[in-house]
Design a protein around this motif. Structure first.
Motif, PDB file in Angstrom:
ATOM      1  N   UNK A  30      16.793  36.486  27.662  1.00  0.00           N
ATOM      2  CA  UNK A  30      17.814  35.995  28.592  1.00  0.00           C
ATOM      3  C   UNK A  30      17.616  36.608  29.973  1.00  0.00           C
ATOM      4  N   UNK A  31      17.332  37.890  29.996  1.00  0.00           N
ATOM      5  CA  UNK A  31      17.117  38.578  31.263  1.00  0.00           C
ATOM      6  C   UNK A  31      15.917  37.981  32.008  1.00  0.00           C
ATOM      7  N   UNK A  32      14.841  37.707  31.289  1.00  0.00           N
ATOM      8  CA  UNK A  32      13.663  37.083  31.905  1.00  0.00           C
ATOM      9  C   UNK A  32      14.025  35.725  32.501  1.00  0.00           C
ATOM     10  N   UNK A  33      14.773  34.931  31.755  1.00  0.00           N
ATOM     11  CA  UNK A  33      15.196  33.611  32.220  1.00  0.00           C
ATOM     12  C   UNK A  33      16.017  33.724  33.499  1.00  0.00           C
ATOM     13  N   UNK A  34      16.980  34.639  33.512  1.00  0.00           N
ATOM     14  CA  UNK A  34      17.838  34.808  34.686  1.00  0.00           C
ATOM     15  C   UNK A  34      17.048  35.311  35.893  1.00  0.00           C
ATOM     16  N   UNK A  35      16.154  36.244  35.673  1.00  0.00           N
ATOM     17  CA  UNK A  35      15.337  36.763  36.781  1.00  0.00           C
ATOM     18  C   UNK A  35      14.435  35.677  37.366  1.00  0.00           C
ATOM     19  N   UNK A  36      13.850  34.867  36.502  1.00  0.00           N
ATOM     20  CA  UNK A  36      12.989  33.779  36.979  1.00  0.00           C
ATOM     21  C   UNK A  36      13.805  32.767  37.780  1.00  0.00           C
ATOM     22  N   UNK A  37      14.986  32.459  37.314  1.00  0.00           N
ATOM     23  CA  UNK A  37      15.859  31.536  38.026  1.00  0.00           C
ATOM     24  C   UNK A  37      16.247  32.104  39.385  1.00  0.00           C
ATOM     25  N   UNK A  60      22.108  28.910  38.005  1.00  0.00           N
ATOM     26  CA  UNK A  60      22.217  30.337  37.700  1.00  0.00           C
ATOM     27  C   UNK A  60      23.569  30.641  37.053  1.00  0.00           C
ATOM     28  N   UNK A  61      24.636  30.129  37.635  1.00  0.00           N
ATOM     29  CA  UNK A  61      25.976  30.388  37.109  1.00  0.00           C
ATOM     30  C   UNK A  61      26.141  29.791  35.704  1.00  0.00           C
ATOM     31  N   UNK A  62      25.631  28.596  35.508  1.00  0.00           N
ATOM     32  CA  UNK A  62      25.723  27.959  34.197  1.00  0.00           C
ATOM     33  C   UNK A  62      24.849  28.704  33.183  1.00  0.00           C
ATOM     34  N   UNK A  63      23.684  29.154  33.617  1.00  0.00           N
ATOM     35  CA  UNK A  63      22.787  29.898  32.719  1.00  0.00           C
ATOM     36  C   UNK A  63      23.445  31.197  32.244  1.00  0.00           C
ATOM     37  N   UNK A  64      24.198  31.844  33.105  1.00  0.00           N
ATOM     38  CA  UNK A  64      24.932  33.041  32.698  1.00  0.00           C
ATOM     39  C   UNK A  64      25.842  32.720  31.512  1.00  0.00           C
ATOM     40  N   UNK A  65      26.561  31.612  31.629  1.00  0.00           N
ATOM     41  CA  UNK A  65      27.474  31.215  30.553  1.00  0.00           C
ATOM     42  C   UNK A  65      26.703  30.860  29.285  1.00  0.00           C
ATOM     43  N   UNK A  66      25.583  30.181  29.437  1.00  0.00           N
ATOM     44  CA  UNK A  66      24.778  29.848  28.261  1.00  0.00           C
ATOM     45  C   UNK A  66      24.288  31.112  27.568  1.00  0.00           C
ATOM     46  N   UNK A  74      30.853  27.206  28.728  1.00  0.00           N
ATOM     47  CA  UNK A  74      29.713  26.701  29.493  1.00  0.00           C
ATOM     48  C   UNK A  74      29.994  25.291  29.990  1.00  0.00           C
ATOM     49  N   UNK A  75      30.554  24.451  29.142  1.00  0.00           N
ATOM     50  CA  UNK A  75      30.893  23.081  29.551  1.00  0.00           C
ATOM     51  C   UNK A  75      31.946  23.070  30.657  1.00  0.00           C
ATOM     52  N   UNK A  76      32.984  23.890  30.516  1.00  0.00           N
ATOM     53  CA  UNK A  76      34.000  23.980  31.570  1.00  0.00           C
ATOM     54  C   UNK A  76      33.376  24.441  32.877  1.00  0.00           C
ATOM     55  N   UNK A  77      32.542  25.461  32.782  1.00  0.00           N
ATOM     56  CA  UNK A  77      31.925  26.006  33.987  1.00  0.00           C
ATOM     57  C   UNK A  77      31.009  24.983  34.650  1.00  0.00           C
ATOM     58  N   UNK A  78      30.284  24.215  33.869  1.00  0.00           N
ATOM     59  CA  UNK A  78      29.432  23.166  34.443  1.00  0.00           C
ATOM     60  C   UNK A  78      30.258  22.216  35.297  1.00  0.00           C
ATOM     61  N   UNK A  79      31.423  21.849  34.821  1.00  0.00           N
ATOM     62  CA  UNK A  79      32.295  20.943  35.567  1.00  0.00           C
ATOM     63  C   UNK A  79      32.777  21.587  36.867  1.00  0.00           C
ATOM     64  N   UNK A  80      33.166  22.850  36.790  1.00  0.00           N
ATOM     65  CA  UNK A  80      33.670  23.546  37.972  1.00  0.00           C
ATOM     66  C   UNK A  80      32.560  23.787  39.000  1.00  0.00           C
ATOM     67  N   UNK A  81      31.424  24.235  38.520  1.00  0.00           N
ATOM     68  CA  UNK A  81      30.301  24.547  39.404  1.00  0.00           C
ATOM     69  C   UNK A  81      29.806  23.276  40.090  1.00  0.00           C
ATOM     70  N   UNK A  82      29.816  22.160  39.396  1.00  0.00           N
ATOM     71  CA  UNK A  82      29.373  20.896  39.984  1.00  0.00           C
ATOM     72  C   UNK A  82      30.273  20.478  41.143  1.00  0.00           C
ATOM     73  N   UNK A  83      31.513  20.903  41.131  1.00  0.00           N
ATOM     74  CA  UNK A  83      32.455  20.534  42.189  1.00  0.00           C
ATOM     75  C   UNK A  83      32.336  21.431  43.419  1.00  0.00           C
TER      76      UNK A  83
END
Length: 152
Positions: A30-37, A60-66, A74-83
């Motif tokens: 997970x840390x590798x994924x976040x750092x690459x992002x 990045x924000x959605x990946x944190x939740x995942x 994660x689904x709620x955050x996707x909706x909020x972040x998209x706005x």
């Protein structure tokens, strides 16, 4: 403008909880994924590609939740972040950049890696406060051009 405050309040609650969980359980993959992002996001903004940079910032924000493992949040955050980019389009301060700060994301991850839940949550809330500070009161709002927001 009330809806803007509600969106950021919801993000603070969800992302605060997400960061708490992540600080307790992040693994090396997970840390590798976040750092690459974060690296892709930084490089994209530095290259002047705002459209892709904004997408990577929201990813990045959605990946944190995942990584925290809660699919419902994660689904709620996707909706909020998209706005959020739409908020800046409608209410953004044209004199301020609407991009996430790579240093703020790095501060969040550093606290998560350290397992410092309190510092991680404070870093996330400070980051969201910083983003919300780019929103100006309705009476002073001059909408940004969509092409300008996306760096086209």
């Amino acid at each position: 403008m009330e809806e803007v405050g509600q969106i950021f309040a919801a993000r603070r609650l969800i992302e605060g909880f997400v960061i708490e969980r992540l600080a307790e359980s992040i693994d090396a993959d997970q840390l590798r994924t976040l750092r690459e992002l974060m690296k892709q996001e930084r490089d994209t903004y530095r290259a002047g590609d705002m459209r892709t940079g904004i997408k990577l910032s929201t990813d990045f924000h959605v990946q944190l939740a995942q990584c925290a493992g809660n699919t419902v949040l994660t689904e709620f955050l996707q909706q909020l972040v998209a706005r959020t980019p739409l908020i800046f389009l409608a209410h953004g301060d044209p004199g301020k950049s609407v991009s996430c700060s790579d240093q703020e994301h790095a501060n969040i991850i550093a606290a998560v890696i350290a397992g410092d839940t309190e510092r991680a949550v404070k870093a996330m809330r400070a980051h969201l406060d910083h983003l919300e500070s780019h929103v100006v009161p309705a009476e002073r709002t001059k909408p940004l051009d969509l092409a300008q927001l996306l760096g086209l």
